[in-house]
Design a protein around this motif. Sequence first.
Motif, PDB file in Angstrom:
ATOM      1  N   SER A 166       0.916  -1.357   0.109  1.00  0.00           N
ATOM      2  CA  SER A 166      -0.001   0.026  -0.262  1.00  0.00           C
ATOM      3  C   SER A 166       0.993   1.320  -0.052  1.00  0.00           C
ATOM      4  O   SER A 166       1.918   1.250   0.516  1.00  0.00           O
ATOM      5  CB  SER A 166      -0.910   0.151   1.342  1.00  0.00           C
ATOM      6  OG  SER A 166      -0.320   0.044   2.435  1.00  0.00           O
ATOM      7  N   PHE A 204      14.081  -1.841   2.419  1.00  0.00           N
ATOM      8  CA  PHE A 204      12.908  -1.527   3.260  1.00  0.00           C
ATOM      9  C   PHE A 204      13.252  -2.217   4.724  1.00  0.00           C
ATOM     10  O   PHE A 204      14.286  -3.022   4.473  1.00  0.00           O
ATOM     11  CB  PHE A 204      11.933  -2.715   2.720  1.00  0.00           C
ATOM     12  CG  PHE A 204      10.684  -2.134   1.849  1.00  0.00           C
ATOM     13  CD1 PHE A 204       9.648  -1.920   1.922  1.00  0.00           C
ATOM     14  CD2 PHE A 204      11.283  -1.773   0.457  1.00  0.00           C
ATOM     15  CE1 PHE A 204       8.841  -1.146   1.040  1.00  0.00           C
ATOM     16  CE2 PHE A 204      10.549  -1.352  -0.672  1.00  0.00           C
ATOM     17  CZ  PHE A 204       9.177  -0.952  -0.370  1.00  0.00           C
ATOM     18  N   ARG A 247       9.525  -3.912  10.476  1.00  0.00           N
ATOM     19  CA  ARG A 247       8.927  -3.103  11.600  1.00  0.00           C
ATOM     20  C   ARG A 247       8.100  -4.041  12.320  1.00  0.00           C
ATOM     21  O   ARG A 247       7.946  -3.756  13.363  1.00  0.00           O
ATOM     22  CB  ARG A 247       7.886  -1.968  10.639  1.00  0.00           C
ATOM     23  CG  ARG A 247       8.596  -1.135   9.976  1.00  0.00           C
ATOM     24  CD  ARG A 247       7.419   0.010   9.728  1.00  0.00           C
ATOM     25  NE  ARG A 247       7.034   0.822  10.962  1.00  0.00           N
ATOM     26  CZ  ARG A 247       7.537   1.898  11.418  1.00  0.00           C
ATOM     27  NH1 ARG A 247       8.364   2.701  10.517  1.00  0.00           N
ATOM     28  NH2 ARG A 247       6.853   2.724  12.301  1.00  0.00           N
ATOM     29  N   LEU A 294       5.817  -7.354   8.368  1.00  0.00           N
ATOM     30  CA  LEU A 294       5.561  -5.892   8.059  1.00  0.00           C
ATOM     31  C   LEU A 294       6.814  -5.261   7.916  1.00  0.00           C
ATOM     32  O   LEU A 294       7.746  -5.252   8.711  1.00  0.00           O
ATOM     33  CB  LEU A 294       4.680  -5.345   9.289  1.00  0.00           C
ATOM     34  CG  LEU A 294       4.171  -3.852   8.627  1.00  0.00           C
ATOM     35  CD1 LEU A 294       2.933  -4.122   7.534  1.00  0.00           C
ATOM     36  CD2 LEU A 294       3.492  -3.343   9.848  1.00  0.00           C
ATOM     37  N   HIS A 311       8.541  -1.584   5.482  1.00  0.00           N
ATOM     38  CA  HIS A 311       8.246  -0.368   5.277  1.00  0.00           C
ATOM     39  C   HIS A 311       9.629   0.497   4.762  1.00  0.00           C
ATOM     40  O   HIS A 311      10.661   0.222   5.095  1.00  0.00           O
ATOM     41  CB  HIS A 311       7.808   0.659   6.581  1.00  0.00           C
ATOM     42  CG  HIS A 311       7.892   2.004   6.481  1.00  0.00           C
ATOM     43  ND1 HIS A 311       8.802   2.872   7.053  1.00  0.00           N
ATOM     44  CD2 HIS A 311       6.976   2.713   5.737  1.00  0.00           C
ATOM     45  CE1 HIS A 311       8.345   4.051   6.679  1.00  0.00           C
ATOM     46  NE2 HIS A 311       7.489   4.137   5.886  1.00  0.00           N
ATOM     47  N   CYS A 312       9.337   1.248   3.870  1.00  0.00           N
ATOM     48  CA  CYS A 312      10.282   2.333   3.043  1.00  0.00           C
ATOM     49  C   CYS A 312       9.883   3.729   2.893  1.00  0.00           C
ATOM     50  O   CYS A 312       8.707   3.845   2.420  1.00  0.00           O
ATOM     51  CB  CYS A 312      10.746   1.608   1.969  1.00  0.00           C
ATOM     52  SG  CYS A 312      11.778   2.418   0.952  1.00  0.00           S
ATOM     53  N   ASN A 318       8.884   8.651   8.220  1.00  0.00           N
ATOM     54  CA  ASN A 318       7.659   9.136   8.736  1.00  0.00           C
ATOM     55  C   ASN A 318       7.152  10.423   8.493  1.00  0.00           C
ATOM     56  O   ASN A 318       7.544  11.188   8.012  1.00  0.00           O
ATOM     57  CB  ASN A 318       7.889   9.121  10.375  1.00  0.00           C
ATOM     58  CG  ASN A 318       8.336   7.567  10.841  1.00  0.00           C
ATOM     59  OD1 ASN A 318       7.791   6.813  10.331  1.00  0.00           O
ATOM     60  ND2 ASN A 318       9.103   7.670  11.950  1.00  0.00           N
ATOM     61  N   PRO A 343       4.188   5.975   9.787  1.00  0.00           N
ATOM     62  CA  PRO A 343       5.341   5.703   8.637  1.00  0.00           C
ATOM     63  C   PRO A 343       4.361   6.346   7.584  1.00  0.00           C
ATOM     64  O   PRO A 343       3.212   6.293   7.462  1.00  0.00           O
ATOM     65  CB  PRO A 343       5.429   4.170   8.622  1.00  0.00           C
ATOM     66  CG  PRO A 343       4.039   3.932   9.410  1.00  0.00           C
ATOM     67  CD  PRO A 343       3.977   4.547  10.465  1.00  0.00           C
ATOM     68  N   LYS A 344       5.032   6.778   6.477  1.00  0.00           N
ATOM     69  CA  LYS A 344       4.825   7.151   5.174  1.00  0.00           C
ATOM     70  C   LYS A 344       5.343   6.392   4.074  1.00  0.00           C
ATOM     71  O   LYS A 344       6.710   5.951   4.332  1.00  0.00           O
ATOM     72  CB  LYS A 344       4.566   8.700   4.951  1.00  0.00           C
ATOM     73  CG  LYS A 344       6.192   9.194   4.718  1.00  0.00           C
ATOM     74  CD  LYS A 344       6.169  10.726   4.529  1.00  0.00           C
ATOM     75  CE  LYS A 344       7.433  11.473   4.666  1.00  0.00           C
ATOM     76  NZ  LYS A 344       7.436  12.715   4.279  1.00  0.00           N
ATOM     77  N   MET A 380       4.260   0.390   2.269  1.00  0.00           N
ATOM     78  CA  MET A 380       3.882  -0.632   3.459  1.00  0.00           C
ATOM     79  C   MET A 380       3.906  -1.786   2.550  1.00  0.00           C
ATOM     80  O   MET A 380       3.228  -1.757   1.748  1.00  0.00           O
ATOM     81  CB  MET A 380       2.827  -0.088   4.257  1.00  0.00           C
ATOM     82  CG  MET A 380       2.915   1.268   4.880  1.00  0.00           C
ATOM     83  SD  MET A 380       4.411   1.127   6.322  1.00  0.00           S
ATOM     84  CE  MET A 380       3.900  -0.208   7.288  1.00  0.00           C
ATOM     85  N   GLU A 433       2.997  -5.879   3.643  1.00  0.00           N
ATOM     86  CA  GLU A 433       2.676  -6.992   4.407  1.00  0.00           C
ATOM     87  C   GLU A 433       2.824  -8.401   3.835  1.00  0.00           C
ATOM     88  O   GLU A 433       2.002  -8.569   2.883  1.00  0.00           O
ATOM     89  CB  GLU A 433       1.262  -6.823   4.793  1.00  0.00           C
ATOM     90  CG  GLU A 433       0.627  -7.856   6.140  1.00  0.00           C
ATOM     91  CD  GLU A 433      -0.669  -7.520   6.581  1.00  0.00           C
ATOM     92  OE1 GLU A 433      -1.004  -7.553   7.827  1.00  0.00           O
ATOM     93  OE2 GLU A 433      -1.504  -7.714   5.835  1.00  0.00           O
TER      94      GLU A 433
END
Length: 222
Positions: free
Chosen positions: A129, A182, A185, A198, A200-201, A204, A211-212, A215, A217
């Motif tokens: 996402s 990535f 998290r 999970l 993330h890259c 925040n 986080p922005k 994402m 999963e």
Amino acid sequence: MNAKITITGFAVCQACQMSGHDGDSCRANQLSDGRTGCINCGSYTVPFDSHKLPVYSLPPSIKSFVATMLRESEPYEPYVKLAMVQFGPDGSSSQAAAACAQGNADVILNGGRLAFSADDHGLSRLAVSFDASELQDVPQNFDFAARKELDVESQQFLRNLKLHSCPPALVAAIGKLIKMGFAVRHTDFSGASMRRILLHCGGNIAGTSVPKGIMVEATYLV
């Protein structure tokens, strides 16, 4: 033992198309296992239905992300398939108008979701996402970022995934995500049958720990 892969015809490398090359420079071979072997980028990819998946309307950095996720450097490496793409308005015009009236225009216009399948039955997958307005801190060229080597800690993490029965294609995909920048998290191996990782890259939102960026999963059943 792996079945011998042979060339069955000509094809176009969709990963190269997403990277900005035209059809002629993407000339590749159609292979007997259903994948494309590209002469231009030297990789093997699983074609997706370009008529059903709006890949080419994605932001440039996300197109680079998709292309990198699909590319494999060796013909017998485990791989993921692009299963779903949504970006921008995905309903009727009246639904989009209603969302705008409720103050949700940014969600409708900028939100995107992708899904990659790591098996033929949908039991292991990557759900991605992003918000197109929050991609400033992600790499613009994920293919370049993915060429770095994994550090010792990351290698140990992938070995631990294998010990938790993570499918080979999903382990390889998570390893590629880590190379691409990535960070892991959260992990959850406590469920009776579902395992969850999970990643993330992108940093925040200013002044928060929210986080922005992108994402991912990763889930699989055992």
